[in-house]
Design an enzyme around this catalytic site. Structure first.
Site, PDB file in Angstrom:
ATOM      1  N   ARG A 282       0.848  -1.195   0.000  1.00 51.20           N
ATOM      2  CA  ARG A 282       0.000   0.000   0.000  1.00 51.20           C
ATOM      3  C   ARG A 282       0.886   1.249   0.000  1.00 51.20           C
ATOM      4  NH1 ARG A 282      -5.415   0.104   1.005  1.00 51.20           N
ATOM      5  NH2 ARG A 282      -5.330  -1.993   1.872  1.00 51.20           N
ATOM      6  N   SER A 357      -8.371  -5.668  -9.948  1.00 46.14           N
ATOM      7  CA  SER A 357      -9.809  -5.514  -9.778  1.00 46.14           C
ATOM      8  C   SER A 357     -10.384  -5.139 -11.132  1.00 46.14           C
ATOM      9  CB  SER A 357     -10.109  -4.422  -8.737  1.00 46.14           C
ATOM     10  OG  SER A 357     -11.464  -4.437  -8.359  1.00 46.14           O
TER      11      SER A 357
END
Length: 430
Positions: A282, A357
């Site tokens: 992240r 995604s």
């Protein structure tokens, strides 16, 4: 943005569907504002008609030699009332628009109901996780053994937390992953490679749904003067790629559009403090190869399957075990109607983590952007359907390669698919 009919004709049904996404639609406020809009609209039309009638009467009275001053005063007064009504109508319409712009997309039929990732459904798995005869290290420790190939300390000195400097073979491997993905998607999957700006204006961010709801997740750029157009760094290449058709009407024969772009992505990660702070998972700046489609409505669900398969192919060619997940209603992104996540196996965490995604946005973005197409023989244009997906997130792919291909002596074997891009390097060694 949803079609206005959902709020005018199907309000209760729409509110019920949105509950499955964990979103509470303010039905009472919408009903009140819509009633005000109708009343003001009627009053505005009546005032307009009366003013037009009085204006015609002025001409007749003047021709008859009558005193027209009272009529002029009346028309002036009606004009003031009309201006006031128009401003009131504009205010109510803006209030309605502000609410509607914050409403997420409706889930497609077949999307599982659920509140969070725990209710996502596994669709399939590919590959078997490797069995290690030693304790697998995480990617940060693997890189440390390779001579600080990932240097977070220097990056923190240069910029701050959640940035990285890559060196030597690690930087080469990162570049190899990028080039491999671009070549695969452009040469085998039919995407047009596209280079896009890393800064976009706020119209573009409204178009794909980052604004107004997710402004805190963006890095905004301060201009030298107040007259400069507000801009932000892109959170993903989806924004500039999709907005290329904003305010456009394209021919049916030109579809589908399939674009691939490699860009850095910039995200403030607001609200994610304390999550995945170690390593590359992240970061505030990371690279991605993004895939974007624009298609006719009847083709969009098939396009989602194809797009997702293209992202899967990257993982298969890298021989990285993964699973394909169908996201539940509560875990989908703001603009998506259906989403597949691909989760790669990370041995150090002993779990699967998201690496791509892939989402069908239906006509949600196209309505915000007024991105349309015209069928042969038809005058009225229709909204496009837009789709996007990571093909893949390069930093996370690097994490997966480091962890899955590590050896007991601290070295990392280069996957076969990447060897042509590594200039003869077959192993990264301590």
């Amino acid at each position: 943005m949803l079609d206005a009919k959902h709020f005018r004709e199907e309000l209760e049904q729409t509110a019920e569907q949105l509950k499955s996404r964990g979103f509470k639609l303010d039905v009472a406020t919408l009903q009140q504002l819509e009633q005000q809009r109708k009343e003001i609209q009627i009053r505005t039309e009546q005032l307009q008609a009366e003013r037009n009638s009085r204006s015609k009467a002025i001409g007749k009275a003047k021709a008859a030699g009558e005193d027209i001053q009272p009529l002029l005063d009346a028309v002036s007064d009606l004009g003031d009332q009309l201006d006031s009504a128009k401003e009131e109508l504009k205010s109510v319409q803006q209030q309605l628009q502000d609410i509607i712009m914050g409403v997420p997309n409706l889930p497609a039929a077949g999307v599982p109901l659920g509140e969070d990732e725990a209710q996502n459904e596994e669709v399939s798995r590919w590959g078997e996780p490797r069995s290690f005869d030693f304790e697998p290290a995480d990617h940060v420790d693997v890189a440390e053994k390779l001579g600080k190939g990932l240097d977070f300390e220097t990056a923190a000195k240069l910029t701050g937390a959640r940035f990285v400097v890559m060196r030597g073979g690690m930087a080469r491997l990162h570049r190899a992953l990028t080039q491999f993905m671009l070549d695969l998607h452009t040469e085998q999957h039919g995407y047009a490679e596209t280079y896009v700006p890393y800064m976009v204006n706020h119209d573009s961010l409204y178009g794909t749904g980052q604004l107004p709801k997710f402004g805190k997740d963006l890095f905004h750029i301060e201009g030298e003067s107040q007259d400069q157009i507000p801009m932000s760094l892109i959170p993903t290449a989806e924004v500039p790629l999709t907005n290329m058709v904003r305010d456009e009407i394209v021919d049916e024969d030109a579809l589908p559009f399939k674009f691939a772009a490699h860009t850095p992505c910039f995200r403030s990660e607001a609200g994610s403090h304390g999550r995945d702070t170690r390593g590359l998972i992240r970061q505030h700046q990371f690279d991605k190869v993004e895939l974007v489609w624009m298609v006719k409505p009847e083709d969009s669900m098939d396009a989602l399957e194809q797009l997702t398969n293209h992202a899967e192919t990257v993982l298969q060619k890298l021989e990285l075990p993964y699973r394909k997940m169908l996201l539940c209603t509560g875990d989908m992104g703001f603009g998506a109607t259906k989403t597949y996540d691909l989760e790669v196996w990370l041995p150090a965490q002993n779990t699967y983590r998201e690496i791509s995604s892939c989402s069908n946005m239906w006509d949600f973005q196209a309505r915000r952007m007024q991105a349309r197409f015209r069928r042969k023989g038809q005058k009225k244009p229709e909204l496009l359907h837009t789709l996007n997906g990571s093909g893949l997130a390069i930093g996370r792919a690097l994490v997966a390669v480091l962890e899955n291909y590590q050896q007991a002596d601290g070295s990392v074997v280069i996957p076969e698919a990447l060897k042509p891009y590594m200039g003869g390097i077959e192993t990264l060694t301590p």
